[in-house]
Design an enzyme around this catalytic site. Structure first.
Site, mmCIF file in Angstrom:
data_model
loop_
_atom_site.group_PDB
_atom_site.id
_atom_site.type_symbol
_atom_site.label_atom_id
_atom_site.label_comp_id
_atom_site.label_asym_id
_atom_site.label_seq_id
_atom_site.Cartn_x
_atom_site.Cartn_y
_atom_site.Cartn_z
ATOM 1 N N TYR A 440 -69.404 45.269 41.670
ATOM 2 C CA TYR A 440 -68.184 44.620 41.154
ATOM 3 C C TYR A 440 -67.329 45.589 40.333
ATOM 4 O O TYR A 440 -67.763 46.662 39.983
ATOM 5 C CB TYR A 440 -68.464 43.309 40.448
ATOM 6 C CG TYR A 440 -69.368 43.237 39.231
ATOM 7 C CD1 TYR A 440 -69.798 44.334 38.529
ATOM 8 C CD2 TYR A 440 -69.791 41.966 38.790
ATOM 9 C CE1 TYR A 440 -70.608 44.185 37.418
ATOM 10 C CE2 TYR A 440 -70.598 41.824 37.686
ATOM 11 C CZ TYR A 440 -71.002 42.936 36.993
ATOM 12 O OH TYR A 440 -71.798 42.782 35.900
ATOM 13 N N GLU A 441 -66.100 45.164 40.098
ATOM 14 C CA GLU A 441 -65.100 46.039 39.460
ATOM 15 C C GLU A 441 -64.888 47.316 40.266
ATOM 16 O O GLU A 441 -64.586 48.367 39.717
ATOM 17 C CB GLU A 441 -65.505 46.378 38.023
ATOM 18 C CG GLU A 441 -65.813 45.206 37.128
ATOM 19 C CD GLU A 441 -64.689 44.180 37.050
ATOM 20 O OE1 GLU A 441 -63.539 44.547 37.351
ATOM 21 O OE2 GLU A 441 -64.969 43.022 36.722
#
Lengths: 599, 599
Positions: A440-441
């Site tokens: 994620y990110e």
């Protein structure tokens, strides 16, 4: 076995001795209140809360997970109460703007506390963590009314926030997003669409949730230039800004996932939900970038956190578990076997974790200091320099520290042998929770393209040079210092080679832009090992100086030098292979036709 | 998305073209029935069973897990029925001794079918897998009565088996085990103690379970020289050898663990359970070693299996998932984005998995061939040579292929981005299931000590030389073959360096035995990369020859050469860093006092 003990001694070494946070805070306008006494008191209070309240809930969160029932999400036992305590103690407002109820302490202090929260219970920490991102966005891009209405509530902690970017068909490629925002007569917008992977998207911890949502206005240009940013509250507000009726946003389901079970990962359905535009139309993605950088540094902390937790637990186990005799002779003649920490390979696994955890701490605290400077310095050049350095460091910190954090978490598990696979020890949860951090990110691959393509080559090498010059200066200044050559000499070499490798790829990329993608992940990992080498050299120098000055804490500083030595002899040589594979080029990746990957 | 498709084309390439299994089988007495037609038919039938019956149960097994209720263990829905089908089709008897109801087909064929079972559903495959180990032990060490009573039932599949070694305080260090066996008046023994981590220790799939148990006789010498081996059936037998009353062995609980949820990992309590001595008193550990080697090769297959499964699924996803445009220009102008397989870094992740899966297949099929030769050859020198080579290969195959299998499984997950973390895609289960493979049957660290300490240095370098000579011969024979230099030249270099590194460590180990442990894991990984290089060079040569001869299947052979190229340019260079860290020595691991690892 304690679940977590905040390593205050090491944190203070990095802050006060290595990076001189006290002088840093005193030099920045608005940060003067963060005196060393105040900071110490905050660290100690935070440690107590994290060790005593959050850490015991970590396994509960994993085992119970979040429950979804007809749109209502219930968090694991104790999560809500812990959040209440957190709010009552004033933690959400610590680093926020004093004009909206914040205490105005420097942001770096927030990052350091995030490390403690993350070590104790990453899933829980994500609830206030997402609020923090929403706060930053509103502080930066919201108008005064939005700040008074929403920001104040996020700051006092009575509401939480989210970031709603991803849709089923687009994660990395936000240009494809479809969520629509149609203007209402009253100046608000009707937001409709489906968002997935919304962390903390729905829960029972606060009376309202402020969703920050990316969506398209009617007739917006296609792609990334047609995306706008909206506030969509879970609950509509009455004219006094108090929670009134339910807005048209609901949690359709929560994901079953590998780890971070205590955090609700939600599918959010927006059905003509009332939303409010933040900033300019069609400039949403740019506004979101502020948000993303904070989030990426925050995710880098996750790598450090799982390395630290794995290290603490496996160290304790390695000291206690008796199994086999040392090959060089019995070390524990009283016992039926020696503690496994006598075995060199167990020490290799422990020291690798230690080098990544303590090294990651140096890298992140340095990054956090740059954020302070960007936000508070009155000197534009200084702000610009900090911004440039942070741009360079962010993708490395995010990807390299999560990759090495995952390696460390797995080594921590490995120290337990078969017991590491069993849930009760917590080591396998540490690995599962960690795994998301490389996704994620922005995945490791995306960070690597950001680093090499956008930052390094995109700046014509300028952003890299800012960093390599700093390292070069350090190497020159310490070129003749006795006792530091084992660190300075190899550091100087990788620093030079990093420049050469960049030139090499840059040249090839002019012929074919895909050469960037072919080299990028190995290049990022190379940069990470090189940068961690810089921090370990700094630590060794500081330790050597302190030992020379005389200290009552000799063992601590000697351990720093030993760990630096381990890093330089055992970990940094990974750059040798990476230098080769970085130059391996595109051919071996592209020559195979897509349809011939399998038969 | 198919859960699994047996890669029959590649399996046949390795068996028939690369390793000439047809000639191998025809040359071994007792293996002549395994003609190419018979083998092909068996592979196809096995593929059908694995794809259609086992694979669909893989996720069910993970989600439901096994249930324990007052000593009774229920396996996941469908597991029992699948086992019934497996037994009815005669699979359990395929490679077993014809004198006890087996079909007498060569053992290597069993390994190859294990790959399919393992890919389709590792947890399920462990039930017959453990039986296989018990079978081997009884074939080798049981007396005629024990064979007639127990082996026949394991062979026809009506009963299953286990191996009961580990106790709470000892896993690796079996010398510490405490389970007791007291002689009964009737010549049997009363076995008492607690065993943990007993895979398939209790379940509902068969009417009896044959536990092979390590225990101590009264007054047995301390340590490993006082361990004996026993048969302890779950159900006692009447005089006709039929199941009668319950023996004193019960499953106290099952473990909650990271993966392989479909397999019951049991705590087994032996309370004066009736047991029967296998082989000589106090020689149990040696007898168990036969068992352990089979088990270790079997676990090596697990590394291959998770690499293969991850590869298959991530390849399919990479071809379908549209996200971003290729940096070198749009590749899918019709679509809203390009399939992610156009991105070089996605290809790097796919090719790494492919190189490990197909490379691991070559290594394991070669090892399986050696087992055949050891078991069937009438030439003692040939048997000895095969035994030596297998001794060298086993720890490498077990540790290297599970470490690289885990890397591959994680890369497979990584190709899915955030979706990889979500359970429904199966990628995170693949990672969780894989993680145990680096732990059980001896951790990576234990395999590394076995390789470097026991096998290589313990044989005065002889076992290594057998291998390096074979590679050297290949390199010499192909030194001037056009088109092979890119493979042969680097292979020759690592082969030489492996010898040099061994000499280097051997020299240091004479001063301090701990130098072995300090170098061992890096040494094992070096050996693994070097050996996989040998197999990829073999494959490239075979492919080049076939292309030169002319074939209708050009794309297949070209893909082999491309993958070999990828391996040599992108993976083999990892040996450069390992060569440095192997020589880094003991100092950096041991200088830190145990109490100074943390403050």
């Amino acid at each position: 076995m304690a679940e977590y003990k905040a390593p205050l001694r090491d944190m203070q070494f990095v802050m006060n001795e290595l990076l001189d946070y006290p002088a840093h805070y005193q030099s920045l306008p608005g940060c003067e209140d963060a005196t060393q006494d105040v900071v110490s008191a905050i660290l100690e209070e935070s440690a107590k809360f994290c060790e005593n309240v959050l850490a015991p809930l970590n396994r509960v969160g994993d085992e119970e997970g979040c429950k979804w029932d007809d749109g209502v999400v219930t968090t694991p036992t104790g999560f809500k109460e812990a959040y209440q305590q957190y709010v009552e103690a004033g933690w959400p407002s610590m680093t926020a703007d004093v004009n909206y109820g914040g205490q105005g302490l420097p942001g770096s202090l927030g990052s350091i506390l995030s490390e403690m929260k993350g070590c104790a219970n990453w899933s829980w920490g994500m609830y206030p963590g997402l609020s923090h991102g929403a706060k930053n966005t509103l502080e930066e891009h919201g108008n005064e009314e939005q700040k008074q209405t929403y920001l104040t509530k996020l700051i006092d902690g009575s509401w939480t926030g989210t970031m709603c970017l991803t849709e089923p068909h687009c994660g990395t490629d936000l240009g494809m997003l479809r969520t629509k925002a149609e203007p209402n007569a009253d100046g608000s917008y009707a937001v409709s669409g489906t968002k997935i992977f919304i962390s903390a998207g729905e829960h029972d911890m606060a009376e309202n949730i402020v969703h920050i949502v990316l969506a398209r206005l009617p007739d917006a240009p296609a792609g990334t230039k047609g995306i706008s940013l909206f506030i969509v509250p879970k609950m509509n507000l009455n004219e006094n800004g108090e929670v009134a009726d339910r807005n048209g946003v609901h949690c359709g389901s929560i994901e079953h996932k590998m780890g971070i079970h205590g955090n609700a990962t939600c599918v959010m359905n927006f059905d003509n939900a009332k939303g409010y535009l933040i900033g300019e139309p069609n400039k949403g993605l740019m506004a979101m970038f502020t948000f993303m950088n904070t989030a990426r540094l925050g995710t880098a902390i996750q790598g450090l956190a799982h390395a630290e937790v794995g290290y603490q637990k496996s160290l304790e186990y390695a000291r206690e578990r008796l199994q086999m005799r040392s090959l060089s002779g019995v070390k524990n003649p009283e016992g039926p076997a020696d503690p496994i920490i006598v075995h060199p390979d167990v020490r290799r696994m422990l020291l690798t974790q230690k080098a990544f955890a303590e090294g990651g701490r140096m890298m992140i605290y340095y990054g956090a200091q740059l954020v302070d400077t960007m936000q508070h310095s009155e000197d534009e050049d200084e702000r610009k320099a900090a911004d440039d350095m942070l741009s360079f460091i962010t993708p490395i910190a995010k990807a390299f520290l999560t990759e090495t954090g995952f390696e460390a978490a797995n080594l921590g598990l490995q120290c337990f042998g078969g017991h590491g696979f069993i849930s009760e020890w917590g080591m396998e949860q540490n690995v599962r929770d960690c795994r998301i951090s490389m996704l994620y990110e922005g995945t490791t691959g995306i960070q690597a393209l950001d680093l090499l393509g956008r930052k390094v080559l995109g700046s014509g090498g300028e952003l890299l040079k800012g960093y390599t010059k700093m390292v070069h200066k350090f190497c020159q200044a310490n070129a003749d210092v006795e006792g530091l050559q084992e660190f300075v000499a190899p550091l100087n070499e990788v620093n030079k080679e990093l420049g050469e490798l960049t030139m090499h790829i840059g040249g090839k990329a002019m012929e074919n832009a895909d050469e960037v993608g072919a080299a990028s992940v190995d290049y990022l990992m190379y940069s990470g090992y090189a940068m961690l080498g810089y921090f370990w050299a700094l630590a060794a120098k500081k330790a050597q100086e302190t030992l020379a000055e005389g200290t009552t804490d000799e063992a601590f500083y000697k351990a720093k030098i030993s760990t630096a030595r381990f890093y330089f002899e055992r970990i940094l040589p990974r750059t040798n292979s990476l230098a080769i594979t970085i130059k391996a080029g595109l051919g071996n990746l592209m020559e195979l036709d897509e349809e011939h990957f399998a038969f």
